[in-house]
Write an enzyme that holds these catalytic residues in place. Structure first.
Site, PDB file in Angstrom:
ATOM      1  CD1 TRP A 111      -3.291   0.628   0.950  1.00  0.00           C
ATOM      2  CD2 TRP A 111      -1.988   2.319   1.622  1.00  0.00           C
ATOM      3  NE1 TRP A 111      -4.070   1.745   1.062  1.00  0.00           N
ATOM      4  CE2 TRP A 111      -3.309   2.795   1.466  1.00  0.00           C
ATOM      5  CE3 TRP A 111      -1.006   3.213   2.033  1.00  0.00           C
ATOM      6  CZ2 TRP A 111      -3.664   4.111   1.728  1.00  0.00           C
ATOM      7  CZ3 TRP A 111      -1.352   4.530   2.277  1.00  0.00           C
ATOM      8  CH2 TRP A 111      -2.666   4.970   2.128  1.00  0.00           C
ATOM      9  CG  ASP A 130       1.273  -6.536   4.378  1.00  0.00           C
ATOM     10  OD1 ASP A 130       1.397  -5.538   5.102  1.00  0.00           O
ATOM     11  OD2 ASP A 130       0.213  -6.833   3.795  1.00  0.00           O
TER      12      ASP A 130
END
Lengths: 183, 174
Positions: A111, A130
């Site tokens: 993101w 992540d």
């Protein structure tokens, strides 16, 4: 001749005016009126000038997150880079703000958003990558949403697990890597 | 280098205190390291910033993505404009046409992706994107041909006509 005549006429008028003023006013009266005007002036509002734009130009409008953001502790949810993070902080899980804990693999997708750094008052591009491959760390869970959008704009949604392309889709924690300064 | 260790060995309490201090100061020290990274940060121009915000999440901030999951842009995207069919594929990409950017800003992002990030022999002689072209591609109705099929047809053609690399076929949408 004409000049002399004009001069005399003006002299006459001004004398008449001055005498009328002198007979109708007193020095003390003038002083008291001037004093009253000076004392009363602050009670009246100044001219209605729109200063809102000038204020906006110098001070950016801050979000709730930005008002409470700090720059010293990256293990707390209000650290400035976490303005749109959703998940566990890798800083609390054996990794760092831009490094995955041992045994996990960083995602290649992420993101990306902008966060405002209150220390130098610049906006930076931050990638929430992540760390994948083991079960969730479950430490320091944060959910900040500056600039995040619902899933109909999936690339701007921070609830998505970004482990695409890694060997496992198992989510462990999130980092907040600095990409650069946004222009 | 040896002196501090000797000191810790000789005065274990001092060593423990130093350890405690480190634990207390660790987050601050890490955040201080972060600020060094911030000071050295690269500044991106408007088109690059828009690329990062609108494309870089999936395609990678450096244009490098897992090629089987997300089409690779770096050094490859430019091949798509070597041929009208390839360019029409770019013009019809839903996430491109629907990006929340003005026509001029989107043209700038496309030019960055095709001619800088994805620059290749295939883009060497192509015309740059303009706000007018972006406006026209946004006005055109979306093709009824499935996107994956459109990509496959466009890529097979540019491999055949322009000599584009076969690695463009690495993307295998599920």
């Amino acid at each position: 001749m004409a000049q002399k005549f004009d001069g005399r006429l003006f002299e006459g008028w001004s004398e008449k005016l001055t005498r009328r003023l002198a007979s109708g006013t007193s020095r003390r009266g003038v002083l008291s009126r001037v004093g009253l005007a000076l004392a009363a002036a602050p009670a009246f509002p100044l001219l209605p000038i729109d200063r809102s734009r000038a204020h906006a130009a110098t001070t950016p409008r801050l979000t709730e997150f930005q008002k409470n953001a700090q720059v010293t502790d990256d293990t707390r949810c209000n650290y400035w880079r976490y303005c749109a993070i959703d998940g566990s902080l890798c800083s609390c899980c054996g990794g760092g703000v831009h490094s995955c804990p041992p045994g996990t693999q960083p995602s290649l997708t992420s993101w990306v958003g902008t966060c405002y750094n209150p220390a130098d008052k610049r906006s930076y591009l931050i990638a929430y990558r992540d760390c994948c491959g083991t079960s969730s760390c479950r430490q320091c869970h944060c959910d900040n949403t500056d600039g995040a959008l619902p899933t109909y704009r999936p690339q701007a949604n921070n609830e998505i697990i970004w482990c695409f392309g890694t060997s496992s889709m198992a989510y462990h924690c999130s980092t907040a890597a600095l990409v650069g300064v946004a222009e | 280098m040896t002196a501090p260790w000797r000191a810790v060995k000789r005065f274990p309490i001092a060593g423990m205190l130093a350890g405690l201090l480190c634990v207390a100061a660790c987050p601050v020290a890490r955040a201080a390291d972060n600020s060094v990274v911030e000071q050295r940060a690269v500044t991106f121009n408007h088109a690059q910033t828009n690329y990062m915000l609108h494309c870089g999440g999936c395609h990678g901030t450096l244009g490098l993505s897992p090629p089987h999951s997300v089409p690779l842009l770096r050094g490859q995207a430019g091949w798509l404009v070597c041929d009208p069919q390839g360019r029409a594929y770019v013009d019809g990409l839903p996430n491109v046409t629907r990006a929340s950017l003005s026509d001029a800003d989107l043209a700038d992002v496309l030019n960055f992706v095709i001619f800088t990030l994805g620059a290749s022999p295939g883009s060497a002689h192509a015309a740059p994107f303009t706000a007018r072209e972006v406006s026209a591609m946004r006005a055109a109705p979306e093709s009824t041909v499935p996107l994956h099929l459109r990509r496959q047809q466009a890529v097979e053609r540019i491999i055949k006509v322009c000599g584009a690399p076969k690695s463009l076929l690495d993307y295998k949408p599920m």
